[in-house]
Design a protein around this motif. Structure first.
Motif, PDB file in Angstrom:
ATOM      1  N   VAL A 194       0.843  -1.192   0.000  1.00 15.45           N
ATOM      2  CA  VAL A 194       0.000   0.000   0.000  1.00 15.45           C
ATOM      3  C   VAL A 194       0.882   1.247   0.000  1.00 15.45           C
ATOM      4  N   ALA A 195       2.116   1.114   0.530  1.00 16.53           N
ATOM      5  CA  ALA A 195       3.027   2.262   0.581  1.00 16.53           C
ATOM      6  C   ALA A 195       3.367   2.764  -0.817  1.00 16.53           C
ATOM      7  N   LEU A 196       3.592   1.828  -1.752  1.00 14.47           N
ATOM      8  CA  LEU A 196       3.905   2.235  -3.122  1.00 14.47           C
ATOM      9  C   LEU A 196       2.712   2.925  -3.767  1.00 14.47           C
ATOM     10  N   SER A 197       1.524   2.411  -3.536  1.00 16.96           N
ATOM     11  CA  SER A 197       0.318   3.059  -4.068  1.00 16.96           C
ATOM     12  C   SER A 197       0.200   4.477  -3.531  1.00 16.96           C
ATOM     13  N   LEU A 198       0.434   4.635  -2.233  1.00 16.60           N
ATOM     14  CA  LEU A 198       0.329   5.959  -1.611  1.00 16.60           C
ATOM     15  C   LEU A 198       1.412   6.904  -2.140  1.00 16.60           C
ATOM     16  N   GLU A 199       2.601   6.348  -2.371  1.00 14.30           N
ATOM     17  CA  GLU A 199       3.696   7.178  -2.899  1.00 14.30           C
ATOM     18  C   GLU A 199       3.322   7.757  -4.258  1.00 14.30           C
ATOM     19  N   ASN A 200       2.696   6.938  -5.094  1.00 12.30           N
ATOM     20  CA  ASN A 200       2.353   7.423  -6.425  1.00 12.30           C
ATOM     21  C   ASN A 200       1.081   8.272  -6.437  1.00 12.30           C
ATOM     22  N   ILE A 201       0.214   8.084  -5.436  1.00  7.64           N
ATOM     23  CA  ILE A 201      -0.887   9.029  -5.247  1.00  7.64           C
ATOM     24  C   ILE A 201      -0.317  10.396  -4.873  1.00  7.64           C
ATOM     25  N   TYR A 202       0.700  10.387  -4.023  1.00  4.58           N
ATOM     26  CA  TYR A 202       1.363  11.643  -3.657  1.00  4.58           C
ATOM     27  C   TYR A 202       1.950  12.325  -4.892  1.00  4.58           C
ATOM     28  N   GLU A 203       2.615  11.543  -5.764  1.00  4.43           N
ATOM     29  CA  GLU A 203       3.185  12.125  -6.987  1.00  4.43           C
ATOM     30  C   GLU A 203       2.098  12.794  -7.824  1.00  4.43           C
ATOM     31  N   THR A 204       0.923  12.179  -7.860  1.00  4.44           N
ATOM     32  CA  THR A 204      -0.187  12.726  -8.639  1.00  4.44           C
ATOM     33  C   THR A 204      -0.697  14.027  -8.026  1.00  4.44           C
TER      34      THR A 204
ATOM     35  N   ALA B  96       0.985  15.965  -6.161  1.00  3.90           N
ATOM     36  CA  ALA B  96       2.067  16.948  -6.200  1.00  3.90           C
ATOM     37  C   ALA B  96       2.058  17.768  -7.483  1.00  3.90           C
ATOM     38  N   ILE B  97       1.511  17.220  -8.568  1.00  2.97           N
ATOM     39  CA  ILE B  97       1.385  18.035  -9.788  1.00  2.97           C
ATOM     40  C   ILE B  97      -0.032  18.597  -9.927  1.00  2.97           C
ATOM     41  N   SER B  98      -0.990  18.033  -9.215  1.00  2.00           N
ATOM     42  CA  SER B  98      -2.372  18.499  -9.330  1.00  2.00           C
ATOM     43  C   SER B  98      -2.575  19.855  -8.655  1.00  2.00           C
ATOM     44  N   TRP B  99      -2.053  20.000  -7.426  1.00  2.00           N
ATOM     45  CA  TRP B  99      -2.238  21.259  -6.694  1.00  2.00           C
ATOM     46  C   TRP B  99      -1.701  22.464  -7.475  1.00  2.00           C
ATOM     47  N   PRO B 100      -0.444  22.458  -7.886  1.00  2.00           N
ATOM     48  CA  PRO B 100       0.063  23.639  -8.594  1.00  2.00           C
ATOM     49  C   PRO B 100      -0.633  23.882  -9.929  1.00  2.00           C
ATOM     50  N   THR B 101      -1.110  22.815 -10.565  1.00  3.43           N
ATOM     51  CA  THR B 101      -1.826  22.989 -11.834  1.00  3.43           C
ATOM     52  C   THR B 101      -3.137  23.725 -11.618  1.00  3.43           C
ATOM     53  N   VAL B 102      -3.863  23.360 -10.572  1.00  2.00           N
ATOM     54  CA  VAL B 102      -5.114  24.052 -10.248  1.00  2.00           C
ATOM     55  C   VAL B 102      -4.832  25.510  -9.873  1.00  2.00           C
ATOM     56  N   VAL B 103      -3.816  25.728  -9.052  1.00  2.00           N
ATOM     57  CA  VAL B 103      -3.480  27.087  -8.614  1.00  2.00           C
ATOM     58  C   VAL B 103      -3.061  27.950  -9.806  1.00  2.00           C
ATOM     59  N   ASP B 104      -2.200  27.413 -10.668  1.00  2.00           N
ATOM     60  CA  ASP B 104      -1.757  28.170 -11.844  1.00  2.00           C
ATOM     61  C   ASP B 104      -2.930  28.499 -12.765  1.00  2.00           C
ATOM     62  N   ALA B 105      -3.870  27.561 -12.892  1.00  2.00           N
ATOM     63  CA  ALA B 105      -5.051  27.803 -13.731  1.00  2.00           C
ATOM     64  C   ALA B 105      -5.894  28.936 -13.156  1.00  2.00           C
TER      65      ALA B 105
ATOM     66  N   ARG C 212     -14.728  14.735 -10.894  1.00  2.00           N
ATOM     67  CA  ARG C 212     -15.397  15.130  -9.658  1.00  2.00           C
ATOM     68  C   ARG C 212     -14.504  14.951  -8.436  1.00  2.00           C
ATOM     69  N   VAL C 213     -13.346  14.324  -8.622  1.00  2.00           N
ATOM     70  CA  VAL C 213     -12.421  14.118  -7.501  1.00  2.00           C
ATOM     71  C   VAL C 213     -11.786  15.462  -7.141  1.00  2.00           C
ATOM     72  N   PRO C 214     -11.882  15.889  -5.885  1.00  2.00           N
ATOM     73  CA  PRO C 214     -11.311  17.186  -5.503  1.00  2.00           C
ATOM     74  C   PRO C 214      -9.840  17.305  -5.885  1.00  2.00           C
ATOM     75  N   VAL C 215      -9.465  18.460  -6.344  1.00  2.00           N
ATOM     76  CA  VAL C 215      -8.105  18.824  -6.758  1.00  2.00           C
ATOM     77  C   VAL C 215      -7.702  18.063  -8.026  1.00  2.00           C
ATOM     78  N   PHE C 216      -7.694  16.743  -7.967  1.00  2.12           N
ATOM     79  CA  PHE C 216      -7.293  15.930  -9.115  1.00  2.12           C
ATOM     80  C   PHE C 216      -8.180  16.215 -10.333  1.00  2.12           C
ATOM     81  N   GLY C 217      -9.490  16.261 -10.117  1.00  2.00           N
ATOM     82  CA  GLY C 217     -10.409  16.525 -11.218  1.00  2.00           C
ATOM     83  C   GLY C 217     -10.204  17.905 -11.813  1.00  2.00           C
TER      84      GLY C 217
END
Length: 236
Positions: free
Chosen positions: A5-15, A17-26, A102-107
């Motif tokens: 589950v740690a690897l899954s969580l690590e790659n959710i974090y990677e996702t 990590a690019i979602s937040w700044p993309t929303v903010v920049d938009a 519809r997923v917060p931030v990611f969507g």
């Protein structure tokens, strides 16, 4: 190799990590396609490296620079997405189910980056989504769609949806069939635990020109769908 589950969580974090700044920049009006492409490229590389994937690519010569494709592939795992970006490059956007938007931030990041939401339960909205995809293709951005419409639990090809082939007829651009093998060994459809160290095989097939099929209407579309299915299946 053990599932984690740690690897899954690590790659959710990677996702994220690019979602937040993309929303903010938009929101600030500072987001560009190059920024999105750079982030997608870095994200795909990080996810592949985190999962210690060995990615073997056959047919890379069929992906020609300066040519725009409607990419069609099988769909076995969520890891199909970073692997495909890692192999094809970041100049591609995916047609994907509306629920993800519809997923917060990611969507919000998906929408801001130019990914295309499709609602298969609403024909008129689905048509508008395909129009958006056609505009992307016309601008020189590859569009990726999985004709199965969802991930295969068994790894075998599911029945194809027709929407991708309406788009192929309207866009008139070459279809690039791609076969993905091994991603379900990292994370199976509907799974939660990721397994590091899998060997993933990507086959990029020769392009298929949809134009010879268009004059035959529905019969031509069905024939094109059968041919794309045959080619993708040949790489499994």
């Amino acid at each position: 190799m053990s599932a984690s589950v740690a690897l899954s969580l690590e790659n959710i974090y990677e996702t994220l990590a690019i979602s937040w700044p993309t929303v903010v920049d938009a929101l600030r009006g500072r987001l560009t396609k190059k920024i999105c492409d750079d982030r997608l490229e870095g994200w795909a590389r990080a996810v592949v490296e985190n999962a210690c994937l060995t990615v073997e690519v056959t047919g890379r010569e069929n992906l020609r620079p300066h040519e725009t494709y409607l990419v069609m592939s099988n769909h076995q795992s969520l890891y199909d997405i970073p692997v495909l970006f890692h192999v094809i490059g970041p100049n591609v956007r995916m047609v994907t189910k509306k629920e993800l938007f519809r997923v917060p931030v990611f969507g919000g990041a998906l929408e801001a980056a130019g990914f295309i939401s499709i609602d298969r339960s609403d024909r008129h909205r689905a048509i508008r989504s395909l129009d958006e995809a056609r505009a992307l293709l016309a601008s020189g951005t590859h569009v990726w769609i999985a004709p199965e419409g969802t991930r295969s639990l068994s790894g075998h090809l599911l029945p194809f949806k027709k929407g991708a082939f309406y788009l192929a007829f309207e866009a008139g651009l070459p279809i690039l069939p791609v076969t993905l093998c091994g991603t379900r060994d990292v994370l199976a459809a509907k799974g939660v635990l990721s397994t590091a160290g899998a060997k993933v095989r990507v086959t990029i097939h020769q392009k298929i020109d949809p134009r010879p099929y268009t004059d035959r209407g529905k019969t031509g579309r069905d024939d094109l769908m059968s041919e794309v299915r045959r080619v993708i299946e040949s790489g499994l």
